[in-house]
Design an enzyme around this catalytic site. Structure first.
Site, PDB file in Angstrom:
ATOM      1  CG  ASP A  13      -1.798  -1.225   1.313  1.00  0.00           C
ATOM      2  OD1 ASP A  13      -2.453  -1.572   0.325  1.00  0.00           O
ATOM      3  OD2 ASP A  13      -1.798  -1.862   2.387  1.00  0.00           O
ATOM      4  CD  GLU A  14       4.794  -0.497  -0.070  1.00  0.00           C
ATOM      5  OE1 GLU A  14       5.389  -1.360   0.602  1.00  0.00           O
ATOM      6  OE2 GLU A  14       4.103  -0.769  -1.084  1.00  0.00           O
ATOM      7  CE  LYS A  16       3.487  -2.459  -4.506  1.00  0.00           C
ATOM      8  NZ  LYS A  16       2.922  -2.129  -3.170  1.00  0.00           N
ATOM      9  CB  ALA A  39      -1.847  -6.737  -4.311  1.00  0.00           C
ATOM     10  CG  HIS A  41      -2.518  -1.107  -8.767  1.00  0.00           C
ATOM     11  ND1 HIS A  41      -2.191  -2.439  -8.793  1.00  0.00           N
ATOM     12  CD2 HIS A  41      -2.898  -0.800 -10.029  1.00  0.00           C
ATOM     13  CE1 HIS A  41      -2.349  -2.911 -10.016  1.00  0.00           C
ATOM     14  NE2 HIS A  41      -2.788  -1.935 -10.787  1.00  0.00           N
ATOM     15  NE  ARG A 303      -8.469   3.723  11.503  1.00  0.00           N
ATOM     16  CZ  ARG A 303      -8.995   4.780  12.092  1.00  0.00           C
ATOM     17  NH1 ARG A 303     -10.311   4.937  12.095  1.00  0.00           N
ATOM     18  NH2 ARG A 303      -8.229   5.673  12.669  1.00  0.00           N
ATOM     19  CG  LEU A 413       4.309  16.474  -3.303  1.00  0.00           C
ATOM     20  CD1 LEU A 413       4.774  17.629  -4.146  1.00  0.00           C
ATOM     21  CD2 LEU A 413       4.756  16.636  -1.863  1.00  0.00           C
TER      22      LEU A 413
END
Length: 437
Positions: A13-14, A16, A39, A41, A303, A413
């Site tokens: 969950d970075e 990617k 997984a 994204h 969560r 950001l």
């Protein structure tokens, strides 16, 4: 030409998906090399939020080949649902390829996953319940079903007969679950095979053909380093190898084909499911990171647990993956904080350690040792160049680069594509990054 592996440097969950999407602009081929629908994204395109689990982010680029490799496990029902979603959003799927040798998640895998996790009780692992572990177990036991088997009824019947009898016996006698009907399963999965057939290829042949043509190949991992079966916080791990070495096995390439490895890490740390988490926060700060970061799982909706950045696991990820550079995501989530802590070491049994312990029990007893840095307390969401960042934000990034002993090439950001600072192009630029200590 450069062949690049993108891995998660934490517990998954970075971010990617966004980084892979960004790099896919320069890639000719994007390869997903391990994992399954456990997984997910999220990609934001023109105010559209697209959530994918199996299909690589590069599918958004019409000229890019997207290959789901041999090391993955494929739930065809979910995959076809994703294809239908992409078609409904007018996205060209003609470049999607699926390895004929990828293993298939069958309905009994999902049932067994849920039943076994329920039986574990307090010892539960935190599985997503999508059948990933049982699918990989059958692969190791050489009793799995592969994509190529869905294309031939006689072969599917032969391959399925023994495993289905065995799984039905387990489901009935051990877990009290209704057995599956063989004809129903065969009919359903032959239907999936018929729809997927136009996309099925020989994985290794497809990749090496691209390599011979000097194409840019991007290898996309799922989950993260600390969830790796061999190198993660065992047993609280996934059933495959998300680390960079997994790209070679899951895609069928040698290590000499890999030019560089990019790690992706959040500016803080999150984890889903069970297992030790030394820097985990509680109370107001945890809630603040959760809400600002939207920390709810793409796959399960659970969560995520939130904590401060952990430099110990960060250094470990650099070592295990051989990282050339780092992409730091969600820096903006820290914008409102007046002080930010970073774990630089652990205290275990009265001793300071700067390495990741191999025992989950020892890891659970580690107390984080922090350094506190000043926050910047202003928005970074509109920054597009390094010089736009507040001094304290720059100092924070340099501290992370120094702590992890790897330069930072990308800073994210926000969720949108344009909310990104590319310090150095990891594919076309020199093998270095400018933001380092």
């Amino acid at each position: 030409m450069a062949n690049v592996v993108v891995i998660g440097a934490q517990w998954g969950d970075e971010g990617k998906g966004k980084i892979t999407d960004l790099l896919s602009r320069s890639a000719d081929v994007v390869v997903r090399y391990q994992g399954g629908v456990n997984a997910g994204h999220t990609i934001v395109v023109d105010d559209r939020v697209l959530k994918l689990h199996l299909i690589p982010s590069g599918i958004l680029y019409p000229e890019t080949i997207c290959l789901i490799g041999s090391g993955t496990v494929v739930d065809p029902k979910v995959m076809l649902g994703e294809l239908d979603m992409l078609i409904a959003n007018d996205i060209d799927i003609s470049g999607l390829q699926l390895a004929s040798t990828a293993h298939v998640t069958m309905p009994y895998h999902r049932l067994l996953d849920l039943a076994m996790e329920k039986q574990r009780g307090d010892r539960r692992i935190g599985t997503t319940g999508r059948g990933i572990g049982p699918t990989y177990a059958d692969k190791s036991q050489r009793s799995g079903i592969r994509v190529i088997d869905l294309l031939d009824e006689a072969r599917l019947r032969e391959r399925l007969e023994g495993p289905l009898q065995e799984k039905n016996q387990l489901l009935e006698t051990i877990y009290g679950v209704e057995p599956l009907d063989a004809e129903t399963v065969i009919k359903e999965y032959l239907g999936y095979g018929k729809r997927l057939a136009p996309h099925v290829v020989e994985c290794t042949q497809a990749i090496h053909q691209a390599a011979r043509a000097r194409k840019n190949i991007l290898f996309e991992g799922a989950q993260g380093t600390l969830l790796d079966l061999d190198h993660g916080t065992y047993p609280y791990v996934t059933s495959s190898n998300p680390v960079s070495g997994g790209a070679c096995i899951g895609a069928g390439v040698g290590p000499t084909l890999i030019d560089r490895v990019i790690g992706v890490a959040k500016a803080y740390t999150t984890r889903v499911g069970e297992g030790p988490f030394p820097t985990e926060l509680s109370g107001r700060l945890n809630d603040q990171l959760t809400e600002r970061g939207g920390e709810f799982g793409t796959t399960t909706g659970r969560r995520r647990r939130c904590g401060w950045f952990d430099g110990v696991i960060g250094r470990y990820a650099v070592q295990v993956n051989g990282l050339d550079c780092l992409a730091v995501t969600k820096l903006d989530v820290l914008d409102e904080l007046d002080a930010i802590q970073v774990c630089v070491a652990y205290e275990l049994d009265g001793e300071r350690i700067e390495h990741f312990p191999s025992s989950a029990e020892d890891f659970a007893r580690c107390n984080p040792l922090f350094e506190t840095l000043p926050g910047w307390q202003c928005s970074t969401e509109d920054c597009r160049k390094l010089e736009d960042l507040p001094d304290a934000a720059m100092a924070y990034l340099r501290f992370l680069a120094d702590l992890m002993e790897v330069p930072i090439a990308i800073v994210s950001l926000g969720a949108s594509r344009d909310q990104t600072i590319v310090v150095e192009d990891p594919i076309h630029g020199p093998k270095r990054a400018l933001l380092s200590a």
